[in-house]
Write an enzyme that holds these catalytic residues in place. Structure first.
Site, PDB file in Angstrom:
ATOM      1  N   GLY A  39       0.789  -1.224   0.000  1.00 35.85           N
ATOM      2  CA  GLY A  39       0.000   0.000   0.000  1.00 35.85           C
ATOM      3  C   GLY A  39       0.821   1.273   0.000  1.00 35.85           C
ATOM      4  N   GLU A  83       4.730  -6.103   2.605  1.00 31.41           N
ATOM      5  CA  GLU A  83       4.702  -6.562   1.211  1.00 31.41           C
ATOM      6  C   GLU A  83       4.622  -5.390   0.241  1.00 31.41           C
ATOM      7  OE1 GLU A  83       2.165 -10.664   1.943  1.00 31.41           O
ATOM      8  OE2 GLU A  83       1.089  -8.840   1.421  1.00 31.41           O
ATOM      9  N   ARG A 104       4.353  -1.440  -5.221  1.00 29.06           N
ATOM     10  CA  ARG A 104       4.430  -0.150  -5.900  1.00 29.06           C
ATOM     11  C   ARG A 104       5.597   0.699  -5.390  1.00 29.06           C
ATOM     12  NH1 ARG A 104       0.259   2.221  -8.419  1.00 29.06           N
ATOM     13  NH2 ARG A 104      -1.226   0.872  -7.352  1.00 29.06           N
ATOM     14  N   ASP A 129       2.211  11.358 -14.027  1.00 29.71           N
ATOM     15  CA  ASP A 129       2.837  12.629 -14.378  1.00 29.71           C
ATOM     16  C   ASP A 129       3.348  12.478 -15.810  1.00 29.71           C
ATOM     17  OD1 ASP A 129       3.907  15.120 -14.174  1.00 29.71           O
ATOM     18  OD2 ASP A 129       5.630  14.520 -12.949  1.00 29.71           O
ATOM     19  N   CYS A 138      -8.878   0.623 -30.818  1.00 31.33           N
ATOM     20  CA  CYS A 138     -10.220   0.930 -31.314  1.00 31.33           C
ATOM     21  C   CYS A 138     -11.307   0.739 -30.268  1.00 31.33           C
ATOM     22  CB  CYS A 138     -10.531   0.063 -32.526  1.00 31.33           C
ATOM     23  SG  CYS A 138      -9.408   0.378 -33.879  1.00 31.33           S
TER      24      CYS A 138
HETATM   25  C1  LIG Z   1      -0.833  -6.168  -4.556  1.00 28.77           C
HETATM   26  C2  LIG Z   1      -0.477  -6.692  -3.211  1.00 28.77           C
HETATM   27  C3  LIG Z   1       0.580  -6.118  -2.511  1.00 28.77           C
HETATM   28  C4  LIG Z   1       1.359  -4.923  -3.012  1.00 28.77           C
HETATM   29  O1  LIG Z   1       0.633  -3.764  -2.878  1.00 28.77           O
HETATM   30  P1  LIG Z   1       1.302  -2.349  -3.186  1.00 28.77           P
HETATM   31  O2  LIG Z   1       0.197  -1.408  -2.974  1.00 28.77           O
HETATM   32  O3  LIG Z   1       1.812  -2.375  -4.577  1.00 28.77           O
HETATM   33  O4  LIG Z   1       2.406  -2.167  -2.206  1.00 28.77           O
HETATM   34  C5  LIG Z   1       0.909  -6.663  -1.289  1.00 28.77           C
HETATM   35  N1  LIG Z   1       0.240  -7.721  -0.782  1.00 28.77           N
HETATM   36  C6  LIG Z   1      -0.786  -8.288  -1.428  1.00 28.77           C
HETATM   37  C7  LIG Z   1      -1.459  -9.455  -0.822  1.00 28.77           C
HETATM   38  C8  LIG Z   1      -1.173  -7.798  -2.661  1.00 28.77           C
HETATM   39  O5  LIG Z   1      -2.202  -8.363  -3.308  1.00 28.77           O
END
Ligand SMILES: *Cc1c(COP(=O)(O)O)cnc(C)c1O
Length: 376
Positions: A215, A252, A255, A304, A324
């Site tokens: 996240g 985890e 991004r 951006d 298309c």
């Molecule tokens: C997609 C996902 C993430 C990564 O999320 P980010 O927002 O890219 O950090 C982590 N854990 C699980 C279970 C996910 O599905």
């Protein structure tokens, strides 16, 4: 854009569109997060960008991996990750894939339902399992709510079932929504997770691990808070809800590791108007929703966008992709201003495009190739 990417683009002149990823930025982002929250084991969310050079670099840094499918698990092992550094984090897994992952040595699995527990008990006997709980996902620009996780009360019952089925009830996970710009969104989820820990301990089960999910945001058009704001808020919540008994932690990030390492080079295919006296122009690029920019769905992620003509006067535009399909519009409601003299053939750079792009590209809708990528 990093000097390394700038140099690559000007020297190599790669065909457009393409994504260029600076592996040094992958490393910097990994180190920033790993050092910013050293008490948590870092599991890179492979889906953000599963390219082999990225996985290789992260294996070298000692990262762990959150994989969502058997192919992702195999890519991590191929890169040299040890199976006990890989978590099968998708709550939706086919029985055959659970069995294959377990045979490969993976011993850590997510679930959020009794049906998934049945599969895990049958095909990964004795494995460690963690239950994903529902969270609010407020303030997330790419929410992951509703589909994944169960109510925390149900998680308590599922943990008891896990033990009865011979699995190891290991921990709790959640995801506060991707591109989560508000550090305080972790608090409610941590509070609910603590309820699960307390609930199961009353039934004689001691959970060891709390998975704080991903996240963590990347900077697109708007500035974001530094990672220290997130680590500080999370630590405060952990103490508030777990007191002196903070469990082992996992995070985890996907991004936050991959996005800022990549720049997508694209090209203007056409600039047009829908009426001769219209103020707003339509800018059609050679990349769109089906070419890798899937996160513009609902205009959620606002990239951006820089052009080779930046600096002069600008005017409002809608921005669309080349296919298309009329759904292939990137931005129609979000305000974007691009140079008035922008024209066909001009180069465009889409910044912060290293995450959730290449593998989201269609295999050849309308004959457009999947997004090419270069890792430098
Ligand atoms: C997609 C996902 C993430 C990564 O999320 P980010 O927002 O890219 O950090 C982590 N854990 C699980 C279970 C996910 O599905």
């Amino acid at each position: 854009m990093t000097p390394k990417i700038e140099q690559f683009l000007s020297h190599n002149r790669p065909a457009s569109p393409c994504l260029v990823v600076d592996l040094d930025v992958i490393e910097q982002n990994h180190q920033l997060i790993a050092n910013g929250l050293p008490e948590a084991a870092l599991f890179y969310a492979v889906k953000a960008n599963p390219a082999a050079p990225i996985l290789d670099r992260l294996v070298g840094l000692g990262a762990n991996f959150d994989a969502a499918s058997l192919n992702e698990i195999e890519a991590c092992l191929q890169a040299g990750a040890k199976p006990d550094h890989v978590s099968f984090g998708n709550t939706l897994k086919k029985a055959a894939d659970i069995a294959s992952a377990h045979r490969l040595g993976v011993d850590l699995f997510a679930f959020d339902s009794e049906g998934e527990l049945d599969k895990l008990a049958a095909h990964a006997p004795g494995a460690r399992v963690y239950c994903r709980i529902l969270t609010e996902n407020g303030n997330a620009e790419w929410p992951l709510s509703r589909k994944f996780g169960c109510e925390y009360e149900m998680a308590i019952d599922l943990m008891v079932m896990a033990q009865q089925r011979g699995l190891v009830p290991y921990g709790v996970s959640f995801h506060v929504g991707s591109q989560q710009i508000d550090p305080h969104q972790w608090d409610g989820a941590i509070e609910r997770a603590a309820r699960v820990f307390r609930g199961v301990s009353g039934k004689g089960i001691n959970l060891e691990m709390l998975n704080l999910g991903g996240g963590f945001p990347a900077r697109y058009r708007e500035d974001i808070l530094g990672f220290n704001n997130f680590s500080t808020a999370i630590r405060a919540s952990l103490v508030r809800h777990f007191g002196a008994n903070v469990p082992n932690l996992m995070i985890e990030p996907g991004r936050a590791i991959a996005a800022s390492a990549g720049v997508l080079q694209a090209e203007v295919v056409l600039v047009s108007k829908k009426r001769a006296d219209a103020e707003r122009r339509w800018v059609y690029l050679d990349v769109g929703l089906f070419g890798g920019l899937a996160e513009t769905l609902g205009e959620a992620i606002k990239y951006d966008i820089k052009t080779s003509r930046d600096g002069g006067a600008t005017g409002p535009v809608a921005i669309a992709g080349p296919t298309c399909d009329s759904a292939d519009i990137l931005y129609e409601h979000t305000v974007y201003q691009l140079p008035l003299d922008l024209t066909s053939g001009d180069g465009v750079l889409i910044e912060t495009a290293g995450a959730y792009t290449t593998t989201y590209a269609s295999v050849g809708f309308n004959g457009f190739e999947p997004l090419r990528e270069h890792h430098i």
